[in-house]
Write a protein that holds these residues in place. Sequence first.
Motif, PDB file in Angstrom:
ATOM      1  N   HIS A 143      36.617 -55.125  77.148  1.00 31.07           N
ATOM      2  CA  HIS A 143      37.979 -55.066  78.344  1.00 31.07           C
ATOM      3  C   HIS A 143      39.340 -55.993  77.924  1.00 31.07           C
ATOM      4  O   HIS A 143      38.097 -56.977  78.769  1.00 31.07           O
ATOM      5  CB  HIS A 143      38.441 -54.117  79.270  1.00 31.07           C
ATOM      6  CG  HIS A 143      37.338 -52.301  79.124  1.00 31.07           C
ATOM      7  ND1 HIS A 143      36.327 -52.504  79.759  1.00 31.07           N
ATOM      8  CD2 HIS A 143      38.121 -51.277  78.357  1.00 31.07           C
ATOM      9  CE1 HIS A 143      35.396 -51.437  78.777  1.00 31.07           C
ATOM     10  NE2 HIS A 143      36.833 -50.974  78.644  1.00 31.07           N
ATOM     11  N   CYS A 144      40.456 -55.874  78.119  1.00 30.69           N
ATOM     12  CA  CYS A 144      41.107 -57.032  78.616  1.00 30.69           C
ATOM     13  C   CYS A 144      41.241 -57.986  79.709  1.00 30.69           C
ATOM     14  O   CYS A 144      41.680 -56.426  80.582  1.00 30.69           O
ATOM     15  CB  CYS A 144      42.967 -56.905  77.877  1.00 30.69           C
ATOM     16  SG  CYS A 144      44.068 -57.926  78.168  1.00 30.69           S
ATOM     17  N   PRO A 145      41.112 -58.870  80.022  1.00 29.97           N
ATOM     18  CA  PRO A 145      40.940 -59.279  81.435  1.00 29.97           C
ATOM     19  C   PRO A 145      42.065 -59.327  81.765  1.00 29.97           C
ATOM     20  O   PRO A 145      42.297 -59.248  83.001  1.00 29.97           O
ATOM     21  CB  PRO A 145      40.661 -61.095  81.576  1.00 29.97           C
ATOM     22  CG  PRO A 145      40.201 -60.955  79.609  1.00 29.97           C
ATOM     23  CD  PRO A 145      40.897 -60.183  78.767  1.00 29.97           C
ATOM     24  N   GLN A 146      43.388 -59.009  81.112  1.00 36.14           N
ATOM     25  CA  GLN A 146      44.577 -59.116  81.572  1.00 36.14           C
ATOM     26  C   GLN A 146      45.197 -57.635  81.693  1.00 36.14           C
ATOM     27  O   GLN A 146      45.895 -57.525  83.379  1.00 36.14           O
ATOM     28  CB  GLN A 146      46.467 -59.164  80.944  1.00 36.14           C
ATOM     29  CG  GLN A 146      45.378 -60.527  79.424  1.00 36.14           C
ATOM     30  CD  GLN A 146      46.204 -61.913  80.877  1.00 36.14           C
ATOM     31  OE1 GLN A 146      46.067 -61.964  80.883  1.00 36.14           O
ATOM     32  NE2 GLN A 146      46.354 -62.866  79.394  1.00 36.14           N
ATOM     33  N   CYS A 147      44.521 -56.857  80.966  1.00 41.72           N
ATOM     34  CA  CYS A 147      45.815 -54.990  81.525  1.00 41.72           C
ATOM     35  C   CYS A 147      44.277 -54.085  81.225  1.00 41.72           C
ATOM     36  O   CYS A 147      44.985 -53.273  81.869  1.00 41.72           O
ATOM     37  CB  CYS A 147      46.057 -55.359  80.394  1.00 41.72           C
ATOM     38  SG  CYS A 147      45.918 -54.386  79.068  1.00 41.72           S
ATOM     39  N   GLY A 148      43.175 -54.821  80.866  1.00 41.71           N
ATOM     40  CA  GLY A 148      41.417 -53.978  80.881  1.00 41.71           C
ATOM     41  C   GLY A 148      42.326 -52.576  79.714  1.00 41.71           C
ATOM     42  O   GLY A 148      40.744 -51.654  80.081  1.00 41.71           O
ATOM     43  N   ARG A 161      40.977 -59.114  70.159  1.00 37.03           N
ATOM     44  CA  ARG A 161      42.746 -58.840  70.670  1.00 37.03           C
ATOM     45  C   ARG A 161      42.477 -57.191  71.535  1.00 37.03           C
ATOM     46  O   ARG A 161      41.988 -56.247  71.412  1.00 37.03           O
ATOM     47  CB  ARG A 161      43.363 -58.724  69.329  1.00 37.03           C
ATOM     48  CG  ARG A 161      45.512 -58.624  69.775  1.00 37.03           C
ATOM     49  CD  ARG A 161      45.998 -58.425  68.031  1.00 37.03           C
ATOM     50  NE  ARG A 161      45.987 -59.852  67.657  1.00 37.03           N
ATOM     51  CZ  ARG A 161      46.933 -60.511  67.598  1.00 37.03           C
ATOM     52  NH1 ARG A 161      47.182 -61.245  68.781  1.00 37.03           N
ATOM     53  NH2 ARG A 161      46.292 -61.740  67.065  1.00 37.03           N
ATOM     54  N   CYS A 162      43.935 -57.681  72.484  1.00 33.66           N
ATOM     55  CA  CYS A 162      43.511 -56.759  72.392  1.00 33.66           C
ATOM     56  C   CYS A 162      44.624 -55.744  72.508  1.00 33.66           C
ATOM     57  O   CYS A 162      45.326 -55.392  72.285  1.00 33.66           O
ATOM     58  CB  CYS A 162      45.135 -57.298  74.457  1.00 33.66           C
ATOM     59  SG  CYS A 162      45.521 -55.556  75.650  1.00 33.66           S
ATOM     60  N   THR A 163      43.967 -54.111  71.806  1.00 31.13           N
ATOM     61  CA  THR A 163      45.031 -53.428  71.741  1.00 31.13           C
ATOM     62  C   THR A 163      45.984 -52.623  72.616  1.00 31.13           C
ATOM     63  O   THR A 163      47.394 -52.209  71.634  1.00 31.13           O
ATOM     64  CB  THR A 163      44.657 -51.643  71.926  1.00 31.13           C
ATOM     65  OG1 THR A 163      43.836 -51.714  72.956  1.00 31.13           O
ATOM     66  CG2 THR A 163      42.923 -52.030  70.539  1.00 31.13           C
ATOM     67  N   ALA A 164      46.753 -53.425  73.446  1.00 26.93           N
ATOM     68  CA  ALA A 164      47.949 -52.873  73.879  1.00 26.93           C
ATOM     69  C   ALA A 164      48.710 -53.989  74.111  1.00 26.93           C
ATOM     70  O   ALA A 164      50.180 -53.815  73.504  1.00 26.93           O
ATOM     71  CB  ALA A 164      47.533 -52.104  75.620  1.00 26.93           C
ATOM     72  N   ASP A 165      48.312 -54.856  74.591  1.00 27.79           N
ATOM     73  CA  ASP A 165      49.586 -56.145  74.659  1.00 27.79           C
ATOM     74  C   ASP A 165      49.559 -57.236  73.882  1.00 27.79           C
ATOM     75  O   ASP A 165      50.090 -58.633  73.595  1.00 27.79           O
ATOM     76  CB  ASP A 165      49.498 -56.662  76.086  1.00 27.79           C
ATOM     77  CG  ASP A 165      48.197 -57.382  76.436  1.00 27.79           C
ATOM     78  OD1 ASP A 165      47.346 -58.198  75.782  1.00 27.79           O
ATOM     79  OD2 ASP A 165      47.705 -57.736  77.649  1.00 27.79           O
ATOM     80  N   GLY A 166      47.907 -57.493  73.071  1.00 32.63           N
ATOM     81  CA  GLY A 166      47.995 -57.846  71.783  1.00 32.63           C
ATOM     82  C   GLY A 166      47.802 -59.614  71.953  1.00 32.63           C
ATOM     83  O   GLY A 166      47.493 -60.521  71.066  1.00 32.63           O
ATOM     84  N   THR A 167      47.395 -59.427  73.299  1.00 34.61           N
ATOM     85  CA  THR A 167      46.616 -61.118  73.481  1.00 34.61           C
ATOM     86  C   THR A 167      46.046 -61.096  73.208  1.00 34.61           C
ATOM     87  O   THR A 167      44.840 -60.711  72.360  1.00 34.61           O
ATOM     88  CB  THR A 167      46.633 -61.269  75.398  1.00 34.61           C
ATOM     89  OG1 THR A 167      45.773 -60.217  75.756  1.00 34.61           O
ATOM     90  CG2 THR A 167      47.691 -61.737  75.853  1.00 34.61           C
ATOM     91  N   GLU A 168      45.180 -63.295  72.809  1.00 30.21           N
ATOM     92  CA  GLU A 168      44.237 -62.894  72.151  1.00 30.21           C
ATOM     93  C   GLU A 168      42.899 -63.274  73.093  1.00 30.21           C
ATOM     94  O   GLU A 168      43.651 -64.680  73.924  1.00 30.21           O
ATOM     95  CB  GLU A 168      44.139 -64.131  70.916  1.00 30.21           C
ATOM     96  CG  GLU A 168      44.887 -63.616  69.502  1.00 30.21           C
ATOM     97  CD  GLU A 168      45.525 -65.288  68.937  1.00 30.21           C
ATOM     98  OE1 GLU A 168      46.148 -65.787  69.204  1.00 30.21           O
ATOM     99  OE2 GLU A 168      45.644 -64.119  67.683  1.00 30.21           O
TER     100      GLU A 168
HETATM  101 ZN   LIG Z   1      45.480 -57.048  77.725  1.00 30.70          ZN
END
Ligand SMILES: [Zn+2]
Length: 311
Positions: A143-148, A161-168
């Motif tokens: 899971h994305c460490p920024q938004c989960g 790559r985060c499927t919600a916010d696009g961060t790598e």
């Molecule tokens: Zn994210």
Amino acid sequence: MVTLRGPHLATPLTLSSSDRDAHGRLDPATIAPGEDVRYLVTRSGEAAMEEAAASAESEGGTLRLALETADPRNGGAQVLVYLGRRDGQRILAVEIGEPSAEIDDPGRDLRDLRRVAEQLDVEDAELAVTAVAMGAWHRSMRHCPQCGALLEAEVGGWVLRCTADGTEHFPRTDAAVIMAVRDSEDRLLLARNAHFRGRFHSVLAGFVEPGESLENAVAREVAEEVGVLVEEVEYVGSQPWPFPRSLMLGYRAWVPGDTALTLQEDEIAEARWFSRAELAAALEAEEIELPGAASMGRALIDDWYGRSAQR
Ligand SMILES: [Zn+2]
């Protein structure tokens, strides 16, 4: 393959001759099925291996990686990691969890890389440490460490790559120092970590903290673990140690002053200064056991001893 200039130490995991083909990762076709694909299965620090027939080609390795021609994922969602090219083949790593319906198991022989790395030849050892390191990363990063939100693999499995916010998100390596500490009589400090099994002794090691240089980490770890003051350090070489994600940076370190040891109780069960004769006697009497030949710890001990301290 790079070679070493200067008084450096190398372990079987230090130098490589493989082609990681970092450019190739950018092409999604590199992880597509094909005749030229070989799959390497890993599971939590273990890799699929087989006995190697003794031959000139195996360069002394007694084990080799078991590369499979069929995709072991039985419709499962495990991430494929493109490790690079070898002998015209694309090597793809697959980290599996516990045996499940999602993974075909043709009687795989998974072996703990920490214990058998020195039985592989250099090319296999490098592929295996990379596969195990990437497997550990994919296992721990869901899971994305920024938004989960869920992450999706890109770039041959080298980017999530985060499927919600696009961060790598990229694979991480933790820097750890490992040091051969010597006193004014050129004795070597060996310790038994509270977490080590049996008679196992090695040189001290520890993780580098944020905001700290490698040199300061050497001195701090030695002071914390055994209570003596390092005054000089010399870098000697590095190796990957992906259990789960360390990079070991080897040092010689000198304690010119007081050698009285004060052990950090929860970390160090025993520690002692050894002369070369005392080390030979302790090994002969089977009082202690040293780390395996593929480790930087062992390279540092042998470097001080003057030759291989133990078969
Ligand atoms: Zn994210």
